[in-house]
Design an enzyme around this catalytic site. Structure first.
Site, PDB file in Angstrom:
ATOM      1  N   HIS A   1      74.376  72.068  -4.093  1.00  0.00           N
ATOM      2  CA  HIS A   1      75.001  70.816  -4.082  1.00  0.00           C
ATOM      3  C   HIS A   1      76.154  70.700  -4.941  1.00  0.00           C
ATOM      4  CE1 HIS A   1      74.621  66.000  -3.648  1.00  0.00           C
ATOM      5  NE2 HIS A   1      75.853  66.366  -3.493  1.00  0.00           N
TER       6      HIS A   1
ATOM      7  N   THR B   1      76.384  69.055   4.291  1.00  0.00           N
ATOM      8  CA  THR B   1      77.004  68.751   2.990  1.00  0.00           C
ATOM      9  C   THR B   1      76.942  67.284   2.801  1.00  0.00           C
ATOM     10  OG1 THR B   1      79.202  68.531   4.024  1.00  0.00           O
ATOM     11  CG2 THR B   1      78.761  70.620   2.847  1.00  0.00           C
TER      12      THR B   1
ATOM     13  N   GLU C   1      65.959  67.878  -4.723  1.00  0.00           N
ATOM     14  CA  GLU C   1      66.954  68.620  -5.347  1.00  0.00           C
ATOM     15  C   GLU C   1      66.579  68.849  -7.011  1.00  0.00           C
ATOM     16  OE1 GLU C   1      71.225  67.558  -4.766  1.00  0.00           O
ATOM     17  OE2 GLU C   1      70.841  67.584  -2.652  1.00  0.00           O
TER      18      GLU C   1
ATOM     19  N   ALA D   1      79.680  70.857  -3.254  1.00  0.00           N
ATOM     20  CA  ALA D   1      80.832  70.751  -2.496  1.00  0.00           C
ATOM     21  C   ALA D   1      82.097  70.054  -3.034  1.00  0.00           C
ATOM     22  CB  ALA D   1      80.234  69.978  -1.148  1.00  0.00           C
TER      23      ALA D   1
ATOM     24  N   ARG E   1      73.504  64.574   2.718  1.00  0.00           N
ATOM     25  CA  ARG E   1      72.479  64.269   1.895  1.00  0.00           C
ATOM     26  C   ARG E   1      71.108  65.085   2.357  1.00  0.00           C
ATOM     27  NH1 ARG E   1      75.300  63.089  -1.680  1.00  0.00           N
ATOM     28  NH2 ARG E   1      75.603  61.322  -3.008  1.00  0.00           N
TER      29      ARG E   1
ATOM     30  N   GLY F   1      84.062  59.737   9.219  1.00  0.00           N
ATOM     31  CA  GLY F   1      84.638  58.985   8.203  1.00  0.00           C
ATOM     32  C   GLY F   1      85.917  60.257   7.696  1.00  0.00           C
ATOM     33  N   ARG F   2      85.783  59.651   6.334  1.00  0.00           N
ATOM     34  CA  ARG F   2      86.959  60.576   5.716  1.00  0.00           C
ATOM     35  C   ARG F   2      86.661  62.017   5.836  1.00  0.00           C
ATOM     36  NH1 ARG F   2      87.281  56.017   2.049  1.00  0.00           N
ATOM     37  NH2 ARG F   2      85.085  56.753   1.323  1.00  0.00           N
ATOM     38  N   ILE F   3      85.472  62.282   5.444  1.00  0.00           N
ATOM     39  CA  ILE F   3      85.084  63.740   4.990  1.00  0.00           C
ATOM     40  C   ILE F   3      84.996  64.707   6.420  1.00  0.00           C
ATOM     41  CG2 ILE F   3      83.503  65.717   4.147  1.00  0.00           C
ATOM     42  CD1 ILE F   3      82.785  63.577   2.096  1.00  0.00           C
TER      43      ILE F   3
END
Ligand code: DGY
Length: 326
Positions: free
Chosen positions: A286, A236, A267, A288, A238, A157-159
């Site tokens: 967490h 990065t 977390e 990023a 979940r 996807g985008r990332i």
């Protein structure tokens, strides 16, 4: 006209907070830690909007505790696995998120972790602090090579695409596994047909999938065994996408070279977690998307989603657009 009442579950960056406070009568949770479940259920009573963080579980019970006047839930994150979206949809409540604006910051950090884990940066810094640096040594702290190496992206996807662009600068070969994405003529990355194929070929693996039933523990004892013994894994996405017990064993027994996690399960990771005893693992809290401009933009977009919902307008970014077609 009285302003709409909303509950904001933490102090968000100023551009978003100012917008919310201007338009709404906002109660903002002031503590560093999220409100407890009990507090959340109490604080949302009677509000028309909730601006939540990924640390807040927002399910039907929270929505019902708010009451039938609840018009919108706006999450200050692109991920929304903390929200039970079907519960919101069943109540015709639109849910907003913040896609797009954190793509570059997250991709930058994924690449930071690939480099740091591959070149053993944290271990090297510790080596110096521990007074173990006695001389320059031909075989001291040897790490992975990037030029010519294969980077496997799980999720395109985008990332994932933004990480592929960065990899081009390092002259890496990029492959991806994503059943929902096709190759992009703008980006040099080749699609492979199975996760196993990706893992077997990759020198570096970076995870960019949402968390859902099909991605929970996608990286487990079986899939870790498909990775090269020299491979580096970065997450990065979940925490629960990786089975951490299996990862611990693979790193401890050096069945993969190194890993870096920006997200963990749970977390925060408890300080006595066995994972934190490993030299070949980096754990970040967490962060990023934690660049100043990105967090300002996230807060602003979360505020815009909230206000649109309060006005009865379509949210700029809505994860359950089906609420508008009923
Ligand atoms: C998100 O937005 O989903 C990230 O995990 C935190 O910025």
């Amino acid at each position: 006209m009285p302003k709409p009442r909303v509950f904001v579950t933490r102090i968000i960056p100023q551009p978003g907070l100012a917008l919310v406070q201007d338009f709404c009568e906002a109660e903002v949770w002031p503590e560093e830690l999220p409100p407890s479940r009990e507090t959340l259920l109490q604080k949302v009573r009677g509000v028309e909007g909730i601006l939540s963080l990924l640390t807040d579980k927002i399910d039907g019970a929270v929505m019902d505790a708010a009451g039938p006047q609840l018009k919108v839930i706006s999450n200050h994150a692109v991920g929304f696995d903390n929200i039970v979206v079907p519960d919101a949809t069943a109540r015709k409540i639109p849910v907003g998120n913040t896609p797009g604006i954190l793509t570059d910051a997250t991709a930058d950090f994924a690449f930071t972790l690939l480099l740091a884990a591959g070149r053993r940066l944290v271990e090297a810094a510790q080596y110096v602090k521990d007074g173990r640096w006695k001389t320059w040594g031909p075989s001291v702290l040897l790490g992975a090579d990037f030029v010519g190496a294969t980077l496997g992206l799980v999720g395109f996807g985008r990332i994932g695409k933004a990480v592929a662009k960065r990899a081009a600068g390092f002259e890496m070969r990029v492959i991806f596994y994503d059943p929902t994405a096709e190759e992009d003529p703008q980006i040099k990355a080749e699609k492979v047909n199975s996760l196993e194929e990706l893992l077997r070929q990759s020198d570096f693996v970076s995870l960019h999938t949402p968390l859902n039933d099909s991605t929970r523990h996608l990286i487990n004892a079986v899939t870790l065994a498909q990775m090269k013994p020299t491979a580096v894994l970065v997450n990065t996405a979940r925490g629960p996408v990786v089975d951490q017990q299996a990862l611990y064993a693979a790193l401890k027994e050096k069945r993969i070279f190194a890993a870096a996690l920006d997200v963990t399960d749970p977390e925060p990771l408890p300080p006595d977690s066995p994972l934190l005893t490993l030299d070949n693992l980096i754990v970040a809290p967490h962060i990023a998307s934690a660049s100043r401009q990105t967090r300002d933009k996230m807060a602003l977009l979360a505020a815009q989603n909230l206000i649109a919902g309060l006005k009865g307008e379509r949210l700029p970014h809505c994860v359950n657009p089906e609420v508008y077609s009923r």
